[in-house]
Every structure is written in C-alpha cells, then in structure tokens.
Design a protein around this motif. Structure first.
Motif, PDB file in Angstrom:
ATOM      1  N   ASP A 274      29.297  36.087  64.645  1.00 36.04           N
ATOM      2  CA  ASP A 274      27.862  36.322  64.365  1.00 36.04           C
ATOM      3  C   ASP A 274      27.580  37.715  63.497  1.00 36.04           C
ATOM      4  OD1 ASP A 274      26.896  34.186  65.364  1.00 36.04           O
ATOM      5  OD2 ASP A 274      26.361  35.082  67.508  1.00 36.04           O
ATOM      6  N   ASP A 275      28.552  38.618  63.980  1.00 31.74           N
ATOM      7  CA  ASP A 275      28.599  39.872  63.389  1.00 31.74           C
ATOM      8  C   ASP A 275      28.696  39.556  61.802  1.00 31.74           C
ATOM      9  OD1 ASP A 275      27.714  41.396  65.480  1.00 31.74           O
ATOM     10  OD2 ASP A 275      29.740  42.039  65.977  1.00 31.74           O
ATOM     11  N   LEU A 276      29.900  38.751  61.810  1.00 32.10           N
ATOM     12  CA  LEU A 276      30.343  38.343  60.125  1.00 32.10           C
ATOM     13  C   LEU A 276      29.042  38.110  59.558  1.00 32.10           C
ATOM     14  CD1 LEU A 276      32.323  38.259  57.861  1.00 32.10           C
ATOM     15  CD2 LEU A 276      32.774  35.991  58.628  1.00 32.10           C
ATOM     16  N   ARG A 277      28.677  37.119  60.070  1.00 30.48           N
ATOM     17  CA  ARG A 277      27.300  36.201  59.462  1.00 30.48           C
ATOM     18  C   ARG A 277      26.373  37.190  59.125  1.00 30.48           C
ATOM     19  NH1 ARG A 277      27.804  31.044  63.438  1.00 30.48           N
ATOM     20  NH2 ARG A 277      29.199  29.945  62.152  1.00 30.48           N
ATOM     21  N   LEU A 278      25.830  38.107  60.290  1.00 34.01           N
ATOM     22  CA  LEU A 278      24.708  38.932  59.986  1.00 34.01           C
ATOM     23  C   LEU A 278      25.020  39.808  58.806  1.00 34.01           C
ATOM     24  CD1 LEU A 278      22.190  39.770  61.514  1.00 34.01           C
ATOM     25  CD2 LEU A 278      23.507  41.493  62.525  1.00 34.01           C
ATOM     26  N   VAL A 279      26.067  40.317  58.722  1.00 36.34           N
ATOM     27  CA  VAL A 279      26.562  41.455  57.652  1.00 36.34           C
ATOM     28  C   VAL A 279      26.381  40.782  56.293  1.00 36.34           C
ATOM     29  CG1 VAL A 279      28.400  42.907  56.615  1.00 36.34           C
ATOM     30  CG2 VAL A 279      27.537  43.241  59.109  1.00 36.34           C
ATOM     31  N   VAL A 280      27.002  39.666  56.345  1.00 37.40           N
ATOM     32  CA  VAL A 280      26.985  38.968  54.999  1.00 37.40           C
ATOM     33  C   VAL A 280      25.697  38.493  54.434  1.00 37.40           C
ATOM     34  CG1 VAL A 280      27.700  36.606  53.756  1.00 37.40           C
ATOM     35  CG2 VAL A 280      29.533  38.099  55.153  1.00 37.40           C
ATOM     36  N   ASN A 281      24.997  37.976  55.595  1.00 40.94           N
ATOM     37  CA  ASN A 281      23.614  37.606  55.196  1.00 40.94           C
ATOM     38  C   ASN A 281      22.699  38.604  54.806  1.00 40.94           C
ATOM     39  OD1 ASN A 281      24.276  34.758  55.416  1.00 40.94           O
ATOM     40  ND2 ASN A 281      23.484  34.601  57.513  1.00 40.94           N
ATOM     41  N   ASN A 282      22.921  39.758  55.119  1.00 42.14           N
ATOM     42  CA  ASN A 282      22.115  41.090  54.962  1.00 42.14           C
ATOM     43  C   ASN A 282      22.412  41.477  53.509  1.00 42.14           C
ATOM     44  OD1 ASN A 282      20.674  41.341  57.009  1.00 42.14           O
ATOM     45  ND2 ASN A 282      21.972  42.918  58.093  1.00 42.14           N
ATOM     46  N   ALA A 283      23.821  41.323  53.162  1.00 39.55           N
ATOM     47  CA  ALA A 283      24.355  41.826  51.927  1.00 39.55           C
ATOM     48  C   ALA A 283      23.663  40.874  50.795  1.00 39.55           C
ATOM     49  CB  ALA A 283      25.670  41.667  51.947  1.00 39.55           C
ATOM     50  N   LEU A 284      23.999  39.488  51.125  1.00 42.27           N
ATOM     51  CA  LEU A 284      23.285  38.491  50.255  1.00 42.27           C
ATOM     52  C   LEU A 284      21.609  38.784  49.979  1.00 42.27           C
ATOM     53  CD1 LEU A 284      26.104  35.615  50.899  1.00 42.27           C
ATOM     54  CD2 LEU A 284      25.860  37.457  49.004  1.00 42.27           C
ATOM     55  N   GLU A 285      21.094  38.907  50.977  1.00 41.94           N
ATOM     56  CA  GLU A 285      19.658  39.137  50.851  1.00 41.94           C
ATOM     57  C   GLU A 285      19.543  40.425  49.865  1.00 41.94           C
ATOM     58  OE1 GLU A 285      17.544  37.072  51.922  1.00 41.94           O
ATOM     59  OE2 GLU A 285      15.916  38.345  51.008  1.00 41.94           O
ATOM     60  N   THR A 286      20.119  41.302  49.987  1.00 44.97           N
ATOM     61  CA  THR A 286      20.042  42.435  49.126  1.00 44.97           C
ATOM     62  C   THR A 286      20.285  42.130  47.679  1.00 44.97           C
ATOM     63  OG1 THR A 286      21.048  44.096  50.573  1.00 44.97           O
ATOM     64  CG2 THR A 286      20.912  44.814  48.634  1.00 44.97           C
ATOM     65  N   ILE A 287      21.322  41.135  47.265  1.00 40.41           N
ATOM     66  CA  ILE A 287      21.727  40.810  46.251  1.00 40.41           C
ATOM     67  C   ILE A 287      20.590  39.932  45.685  1.00 40.41           C
ATOM     68  CG2 ILE A 287      23.222  39.108  44.930  1.00 40.41           C
ATOM     69  CD1 ILE A 287      25.294  40.139  46.937  1.00 40.41           C
ATOM     70  N   ARG A 288      20.009  38.931  46.429  1.00 43.96           N
ATOM     71  CA  ARG A 288      18.845  38.060  45.935  1.00 43.96           C
ATOM     72  C   ARG A 288      17.574  39.003  45.464  1.00 43.96           C
ATOM     73  NH1 ARG A 288      18.734  34.946  50.435  1.00 43.96           N
ATOM     74  NH2 ARG A 288      20.408  33.827  49.842  1.00 43.96           N
ATOM     75  N   LEU A 289      17.383  40.268  46.169  1.00 43.14           N
ATOM     76  CA  LEU A 289      16.248  41.025  45.906  1.00 43.14           C
ATOM     77  C   LEU A 289      16.615  41.632  44.422  1.00 43.14           C
ATOM     78  CD1 LEU A 289      15.328  42.517  49.348  1.00 43.14           C
ATOM     79  CD2 LEU A 289      14.227  41.062  47.880  1.00 43.14           C
ATOM     80  N   ARG A 290      17.661  42.172  44.683  1.00 42.03           N
ATOM     81  CA  ARG A 290      18.127  42.723  43.357  1.00 42.03           C
ATOM     82  C   ARG A 290      18.152  41.723  41.838  1.00 42.03           C
ATOM     83  NH1 ARG A 290      24.126  45.213  43.249  1.00 42.03           N
ATOM     84  NH2 ARG A 290      23.862  46.996  44.418  1.00 42.03           N
ATOM     85  N   ARG A 291      18.534  40.493  42.158  1.00 40.67           N
ATOM     86  CA  ARG A 291      18.310  39.624  41.036  1.00 40.67           C
ATOM     87  C   ARG A 291      16.901  39.350  40.733  1.00 40.67           C
ATOM     88  NH1 ARG A 291      22.000  34.261  42.516  1.00 40.67           N
ATOM     89  NH2 ARG A 291      24.109  35.440  42.041  1.00 40.67           N
ATOM     90  N   GLU A 292      16.081  39.124  41.884  1.00 36.83           N
ATOM     91  CA  GLU A 292      14.574  39.329  41.586  1.00 36.83           C
ATOM     92  C   GLU A 292      13.992  40.149  40.842  1.00 36.83           C
ATOM     93  OE1 GLU A 292      13.385  36.648  45.354  1.00 36.83           O
ATOM     94  OE2 GLU A 292      11.842  38.355  44.986  1.00 36.83           O
ATOM     95  N   ASN A 293      14.386  41.342  41.278  1.00 38.28           N
ATOM     96  CA  ASN A 293      13.963  42.481  40.624  1.00 38.28           C
ATOM     97  C   ASN A 293      14.368  42.706  39.014  1.00 38.28           C
ATOM     98  OD1 ASN A 293      12.685  45.056  41.251  1.00 38.28           O
ATOM     99  ND2 ASN A 293      14.067  45.329  42.936  1.00 38.28           N
ATOM    100  N   ARG A 294      15.491  42.495  38.589  1.00 36.22           N
ATOM    101  CA  ARG A 294      15.869  42.346  37.420  1.00 36.22           C
ATOM    102  C   ARG A 294      15.164  41.335  36.620  1.00 36.22           C
ATOM    103  NH1 ARG A 294      21.599  40.979  37.441  1.00 36.22           N
ATOM    104  NH2 ARG A 294      21.407  41.971  39.514  1.00 36.22           N
TER     105      ARG A 294
END
Ligand SMILES: Nc1ncnc2c1ncn2[C@@H]1O[C@H](COP(=O)(O)OP(=O)(O)OP(=O)(O)O)[C@@H](O)[C@H]1O
Ligand SMILES: [Mg+2]
Length: 483
Positions: free
Chosen positions: A114-134
């Motif tokens: 679960d820790d792994l999933r949490l960290v990975v999902n958070n990171a990928l959420e950040t990436i998604r936001l970055r893309r949207e921003n761009r």
C-alpha cells in the motif's frame, strides 16, 4: 484513471529480479506501462528510449550508484522523470540526500504494497497536473498570439516591450512612431492591456486622418443637441467614452490647427467641453498617439504645434521598420501562417527554408502588415507539406539578377556614407574598398563570382584587391580557386 491517450510510463530499476517482480505486481492494476531495468546502464538506455514519467530507483545498484543516476537525470535539460528512491532499511540518511538531489520521494525496504501504491499514485498525480499545466500554458500562449501579442526577438522589439512595461503603469502620454504597418496600434493596445488601473476601462481609437476636420471635433469632444445643423441629439465624444481608459489618437499629424488647440487644452486641463455646450467635464484618460509623419518637419513647416508635440511625446516609443530588424521575420511569419490557417480552416503548414530566406531578404516597405498579407495569401495558395516561395506574392520573389544588384545596391547606400575627407581620390578609394569587400562577402569570398557580378575581369579584380589592400584577405582564396 490514466490521462486520455496518455498512458503514464513507469520504469523499475532494481538489480533483484524478485524485487522488480513484486513492484510490478503491486502496481499492475493501475494500467500503467511498466518497464524494468536491472542496472543503471540499462536504465539510462530505457530513459532515453521510452522517456518514462516515473522511475522507481533502487539506491544500491551494482556499478554506478542510484544517486549518480538521479543526479544525471536532473542535469538533463529536457523534462526529467520523477524519481522515487528505494533504499535499504537503515539508510535514511541516503534517502534524505537523494530527496535533496531532486528525488520526488523515497521508500525504505521492506515496504508495504500500500505504501508503494500511495507513493506511486501521488507521483503520477503530480505528473498529470504538470502535463495539464503545460498544455494550458501552451493554449494561453497561442491565445496570446490570437489576441495580437507583440511578437519579435530583435533587440529593437525587446526595447519596445520593456518601454511598454515601464510606461504602462504610469499615466504618461505616449507617442508611438514608426512607418506604416510597423505595429503602432498594437503597441498602443498593449500599453492599455498592461495597465492595471486602466485595462478595465475602454480602449478608444480615433483615426484623425480618416475624418474631415469639422467632424473630428465632435468625434473627440462630443456635442450637445442642436450644436450644429444635424446635431439632433446630444452625443458623447471619444474622450468621454475613454474615461478611465485609454484614448488612442492615430495619425496625429493630420489634425487641423483648430483641433490641435482644443486637444492641447484638454490635455492641460484634463477637462473637455462638448460642442455647443458650456459644461466643463472632467476626463481621466491616458493619451497614446501615433504618427508615421516626421512631426519635427511639420512643426518647422508650421503645420503642427510644437507645444502639443511636447505634450504628446512625454514618452516616445519608436518602432523601427521591419527591414531593420529582419530577425523578427521568421517568428512573425510562422505565427501569421498559423493564424491564417486557423482563420481559413486550412492545415497549418511550416514555411520552407528557402521561402523563409526570401521573406527575410525582402524589404517590406509595408512592414508587418505587408508580411501578414503575404503570408495569408501563401497559406491560401499552399499545397503539399510546406509553404513555398511560389505561394508568395509575385513582388517578393527575387529574380536571380535582382537579388544580386539589390543586395549590393542596398549596401551601396551605406557605403556612399564614406568619411568625407575632401580628397576625392582617397574617398573614392575608400568607397571602392567597401563596395568590393561587400561584394566578396556576398559571394563568400569567391573572387570569380564577385568579378562576374561587378562586371570585371578576374585579373582586374585581383589587381584591384591588391591596390586596395584587400589582397591578403581575398587573393589567396582567388589563387586557390585558380588551381
Ligand atoms: N510585433 C508584432 N507582432 C505581431 N503582430 C504585429 C506586430 N507588429 C504588427 N503586427 C500586426 O501587423 C498589422 C499592422 O499593425 P498595426 O495596425 O498596429 O500597424 P500601424 O503601425 O498602426 O499601421 P498604420 O501606420 O498603417 O496604421 C496588424 O495586423 C498587427 O497585428
Ligand atoms: Mg495604425
């Protein structure tokens, strides 16, 4: 989950196969695209090839350390992937070091799924936001172009932009000068748009040249009912309409003496009177005016009031003609090509290199407006992948002969400007020296071609080069040519 058509890519970097397998399994339900690497070298290659969004990076890799790889990735200029560091239990200090070096987060082994999933999902959420921003930023930038932002990379345009910025927040009166089509009105609008106190007010433009003298007055100051024949109702003038905003007076050099006097008074008193009225109305406007005329000349001819001139040009912004800032041509051309394509719902085509060269070489006496029209035409006529020279208007296409004489002739004007020493022989020699040197620059030092252009025998040109002290630079080249 998963951005539309934009699958998020993960790269697991760990030398232990079992560890890689475990992570892949834990993340398998999210629909990510997952690759694995067992060493830093393999990871480097995959990063290059697949451009993953996120790395799960084990710190203890054989050979290079994970920290080195992390730093290497951060140094790359292009968008680096996010990195989640995986450290051995008890090496938290290293993890902190990694986060300082730019890692997004860390996990210490052994970790819960679960820790792994949490960290990975958070990171990928950040990436998604970055893309949207761009993509949002890109959209805004192209909106800017549509709105008519002032484009150009030349030093001259940089200066214009920085002056606009400085002057926008003040109420200073601005005079914009430049040849026809250089962007004077665009500059005026930009000043208005960048003024936080005025941009919510109106931008009102009056073209003083387009209206007969009698009408200009009522246009600017308004009139009361019955002020003159035909004045059947009270009418607000442009000054009042622009209250709280900006009044753009275009072609100011064409105003009659009477209107000049009234305008000067309005500027001094910050109040106006409607025609046929007695009430003095306060107005809060910033005046930006523009002219393509040499106003100094008009002043000495008695056609323009000097006192009004000084009032209007508290700040002067000079836009040089396009032919004096040719480095702006490519950006302008590309942006106009895009805008015209959108306007006519045609495919956006890039401009071919040769066509771009032609655009850069042309003199654009109609400046940016002429360029814009030429591109618009080219966009309509273009077929195939690119906009080509043949799609351009006839007058801008160079015939071979014209290019040569034009380029030399152009420089000729500057070259005529030789230091005048009143020694005809010396000055003539200096003129010849520059003229011939320029011609050789044009031919890339090819003496045979230069001689052909100048209508001289090659030997004569070589002789001339010696005489003019240009031999060292060019004759050795010529002798090589002869071999
Ligand atoms: N730096 C620039 N970036 C983008 N577009 C520009 C630029 N300069 C001019 N243009 C465009 O060129 C055209 C002419 O500009 P504008 O009307 O502002 O020129 P002007 O100097 O007022 O011309 P005139 O003297 O004929 O009134 C407009 O379509 C404008 O949007
Ligand atoms: Mg204009």
């Amino acid at each position: 989950m998963g951005a539309k058509g934009n699958v998020l890519r993960l790269l697991i970097v760990d030398d232990e196969e079992a560890a890689r397998y475990g992570m892949r399994r834990a993340l398998s339900t999210f629909g990510y695209e997952i690759s694995e690497a067992e060493s830093a070298e393999a990871a480097r290659i995959l990063v290059e090839k697949q451009q993953p969004d996120l790395l799960l990076l084990d710190m203890n890799l054989p050979g290079a350390s994970g920290l080195d790889l992390l730093r290497e990735l951060q140094d790359e200029k292009k968008e680096a992937p996010l990195v989640v560091i995986i450290t051995a239990h008890g090496s938290e200090r290293m993890a902190v070091e990694a986060v300082k070096s730019g890692a997004y987060d860390y996990l210490s082994k052994p970790f819960e799924v679960d820790d792994l999933r949490l960290v990975v999902n958070n990171a990928l959420e950040t990436i998604r936001l970055r893309r949207e921003n761009r993509s949002l930023r890109r959209r805004i930038e192209s909106e800017d172009v549509k709105r008519g932002a002032l484009l150009g990379v030349s030093g001259a345009m940089e200066r214009v932009r920085s002056m606009i910025e400085k002057v926008a927040e003040t109420d200073a009166t601005v005079l914009v000068r430049g040849e026809s089509g250089t962007g004077k009105e665009l500059v005026a609008r930009e000043i208005h748009d960048r003024s936080s106190t005025r941009r919510d007010g109106a931008f009102v433009a009056v073209n003083c040249a387009a209206l007969p003298a009698e009408l200009i007055e009522s246009e600017l100051f308004g009139h009361e009912k019955g002020a003159f024949t035909g004045a059947s109702a009270r009418r607000q003038g442009k000054f009042e309409q622009a209250d709280g905003g900006t009044l753009f007076l275009d072609e100011i050099g064409d105003m009659s003496a009477n209107v000049q006097a009234k305008l000067l008074r309005a500027l001094e008193e910050r109040r106006i009177e409607r025609l046929g009225g007695t009430e003095s109305i306060p107005v809060n406007v910033r005046i930006v005016s523009a002219t393509h005329r040499p106003l100094e000349q008009e002043i000495s001819n008695g056609n323009f009031r000097a006192d009004l001139f000084y009032r209007l040009r508290v700040v002067t912004i000079e836009i040089p003609p396009l032919r004096e800032r040719r480095e702006d041509i490519p950006v302008l051309a590309e942006s106009f090509a895009q805008l015209s394509a959108e306007k006519f719902s045609l495919p956006v085509r890039p401009i071919a290199q040769t066509a771009l060269r032609t655009l850069i070489d042309y003199d654009w006496h109609g400046n940016v407006r002429e360029l814009r029209n030429a591109i618009e035409r080219a966009v309509i006529f273009a077929e195939g992948d690119e906009i080509r020279e043949r799609d351009m208007p006839e007058e801008i296409k160079p015939s071979q002969a014209r290019v040569q004489t034009k380029q030399i002739g152009e420089e000729g004007e500057e070259m005529l400007d030789v230091p005048f020493t009143a020694s005809f022989r010396d000055d003539r020699k200096e003129f010849e020296r520059r003229y011939i040197a320029r011609c050789l620059e044009e031919t890339g030092g090819n003496v045979t071609r230069a001689a052909a252009i100048l209508g001289m025998h090659r030997q004569s040109l070589q002789h001339k080069l010696r005489e003019l002290g240009l031999a060292r630079r060019y004759v050795s080249l010529a002798e090589k040519e002869q071999e």
